[in-house]
Design a protein around this motif. Structure first.
Motif, mmCIF file in Angstrom:
data_model
loop_
_atom_site.group_PDB
_atom_site.id
_atom_site.type_symbol
_atom_site.label_atom_id
_atom_site.label_comp_id
_atom_site.label_asym_id
_atom_site.label_seq_id
_atom_site.Cartn_x
_atom_site.Cartn_y
_atom_site.Cartn_z
ATOM 1 N N ALA A 181 9.762 42.725 28.302
ATOM 2 C CA ALA A 181 10.864 41.764 28.344
ATOM 3 C C ALA A 181 10.351 40.351 28.070
ATOM 4 O O ALA A 181 10.946 39.591 27.295
ATOM 5 N N VAL A 182 9.252 39.994 28.699
ATOM 6 C CA VAL A 182 8.671 38.662 28.506
ATOM 7 C C VAL A 182 8.244 38.486 27.052
ATOM 8 O O VAL A 182 8.472 37.433 26.447
ATOM 9 N N SER A 183 7.635 39.514 26.471
ATOM 10 C CA SER A 183 7.229 39.447 25.071
ATOM 11 C C SER A 183 8.433 39.232 24.158
ATOM 12 O O SER A 183 8.372 38.439 23.210
ATOM 13 N N SER A 184 9.534 39.923 24.437
ATOM 14 C CA SER A 184 10.745 39.763 23.628
ATOM 15 C C SER A 184 11.259 38.334 23.686
ATOM 16 O O SER A 184 11.634 37.744 22.670
ATOM 17 N N VAL A 185 11.282 37.772 24.885
ATOM 18 C CA VAL A 185 11.795 36.413 25.061
ATOM 19 C C VAL A 185 10.882 35.400 24.364
ATOM 20 O O VAL A 185 11.357 34.516 23.634
ATOM 21 N N LEU A 186 9.586 35.502 24.568
ATOM 22 C CA LEU A 186 8.659 34.555 23.951
ATOM 23 C C LEU A 186 8.666 34.675 22.426
ATOM 24 O O LEU A 186 8.512 33.675 21.714
ATOM 25 N N SER A 187 8.858 35.887 21.929
ATOM 26 C CA SER A 187 8.933 36.082 20.475
ATOM 27 C C SER A 187 10.191 35.436 19.902
ATOM 28 O O SER A 187 10.190 34.956 18.766
ATOM 29 N N ALA A 188 11.267 35.427 20.682
ATOM 30 C CA ALA A 188 12.545 34.875 20.216
ATOM 31 C C ALA A 188 12.610 33.355 20.340
ATOM 32 O O ALA A 188 13.440 32.718 19.685
ATOM 33 N N GLY A 195 21.144 39.620 15.126
ATOM 34 C CA GLY A 195 20.207 40.618 14.634
ATOM 35 C C GLY A 195 18.766 40.164 14.582
ATOM 36 O O GLY A 195 17.855 40.984 14.509
ATOM 37 N N ASP A 196 18.535 38.847 14.577
ATOM 38 C CA ASP A 196 17.165 38.348 14.532
ATOM 39 C C ASP A 196 16.484 38.388 15.889
ATOM 40 O O ASP A 196 15.289 38.135 15.988
ATOM 41 N N LEU A 197 17.239 38.676 16.931
ATOM 42 C CA LEU A 197 16.689 38.666 18.284
ATOM 43 C C LEU A 197 16.522 40.083 18.811
ATOM 44 O O LEU A 197 17.157 41.021 18.341
ATOM 45 N N ALA A 198 15.661 40.210 19.802
ATOM 46 C CA ALA A 198 15.481 41.502 20.457
ATOM 47 C C ALA A 198 16.761 41.875 21.197
ATOM 48 O O ALA A 198 17.560 41.006 21.549
#
Length: 306
Positions: free
Chosen positions: A49-56, A242-245
């Motif tokens: 979850a943290v990886s998804s947020v930081l990537s976005a 669509g660009d986000l997790a």
């Protein structure tokens, strides 16, 4: 014509325990304000979850001015503080996942003291030759108490890492020592947090690890959801979000528990009890092996819930 799918961003994980600890300190007052009704169910493991947020985050920050302009009632502070929320959740999960047998503060303190002194002596020698920041090394030397001891190890690891290409050939310090210093510092902080009233004021005030983790992941999940809604509105005609997790609050789709049995039975040419109980579309998906085994199961246990 539908847009071609974009390549998924590379996973992003926190690289600095010190930054995560500092973020948690900034966020904890908000965690203390949360009641049971504010906690949400999250089906994604915290590191993911943290990886998804930081990537976005880079994409979200690019849209900040548009969000402020076109959505004046959007809680923009949720975007502005999203990185802190994510780092705080990572730190809370780290404390939660530290095994109980690694929370012996006395043993950790003994090892930490020896390691800190060895790294400090090496750092002072390098600082004397202007290869490391003299003031940073001097500030670390001033540290006192168990919490400072833990923070000093994290700071020393980051100090060496920041100039590693320059100093590695000029010091006896090894990679393994730096890795142990960063890990030991965080674990000592976890041990102090698990001892109510015995740590300094820098230790987390929420002393129940599961409660701390549930609050932290709820805070970041809800903030991220608000950001996704804003992006979906702004980019609705271009494919929405669509660009986000995917949402952290949505139960992921994937293989059902009996899907593998159904697939095996189908391969053998015999219907199975499991496939007979599946709806037609799910049974065919199981038989074809269409879903990746890397996808979470439909019945995945929630990571945190109210």
């Amino acid at each position: 014509m539908a847009r071609p799918p974009k390549a998924a961003p590379a996973p992003v994980l926190p690289s600095s325990p010190a930054a995560a600890l500092a973020a948690y300190g900034r966020v904890e007052p908000k965690l203390l304000e949360l009641g049971p009704e504010d906690l949400v169910t999250v089906y994604v493991e915290v590191p993911r979850a943290v990886s998804s947020v930081l990537s976005a985050l880079p994409h979200l920050r690019e849209l900040r001015d548009e969000i402020v302009r076109d959505l004046p009632n959007h809680p923009i502070d949720m975007l502005d503080e999203l990185e802190d929320y994510a780092l705080a959740a990572w730190y809370a999960d780290l404390l939660y996942s530290t095994p109980a047998n690694e929370l012996d503060a006395k043993k950790l303190t003994e090892e930490a003291g020896t390691l800190r002194e060895g790294l400090l002596v090496a750092a002072e020698a390098l600082a004397y030759r202007n290869l490391l920041d003299k003031q940073r090394v001097a500030d670390i030397r001033k540290g006192k108490g168990h919490t400072d001891l833990a923070s000093d190890l994290i700071a020393l690891a980051e100090l060496f890492r920041g100039s590693w290409d320059k100093v590695r050939a000029k010091t006896a310090v090894e990679d393994a020592e730096l890795e142990r210093a960063a890990d030991l510092g965080v674990r000592l902080l976890a041990a102090l947090a698990a001892r109510p009233g015995k740590g300094s004021s820098a230790a987390p005030k929420i002393t129940d690890a599961a409660d701390r983790r549930a609050r932290a992941i709820s805070l970041v999940a809800k903030a991220y959801e608000e950001c996704r809604r804003a992006v979906a509105y702004l980019r609705w005609h271009e494919g929405g979000d669509g660009d986000l997790a995917p949402s952290l609050l949505q139960k992921p789709r994937g293989r059902r528990p009996n899907a593998e049995k159904a697939a095996a039975a189908a391969a053998a040419g015999a219907p199975s009890e499991a496939s007979a109980k599946l709806p037609a579309d799910e049974g065919s998906a199981a038989a074809d092996g269409a879903l990746s085994s890397a996808e979470p199961a439909n019945d995945a246990e929630p990571v945190a819930n109210a």
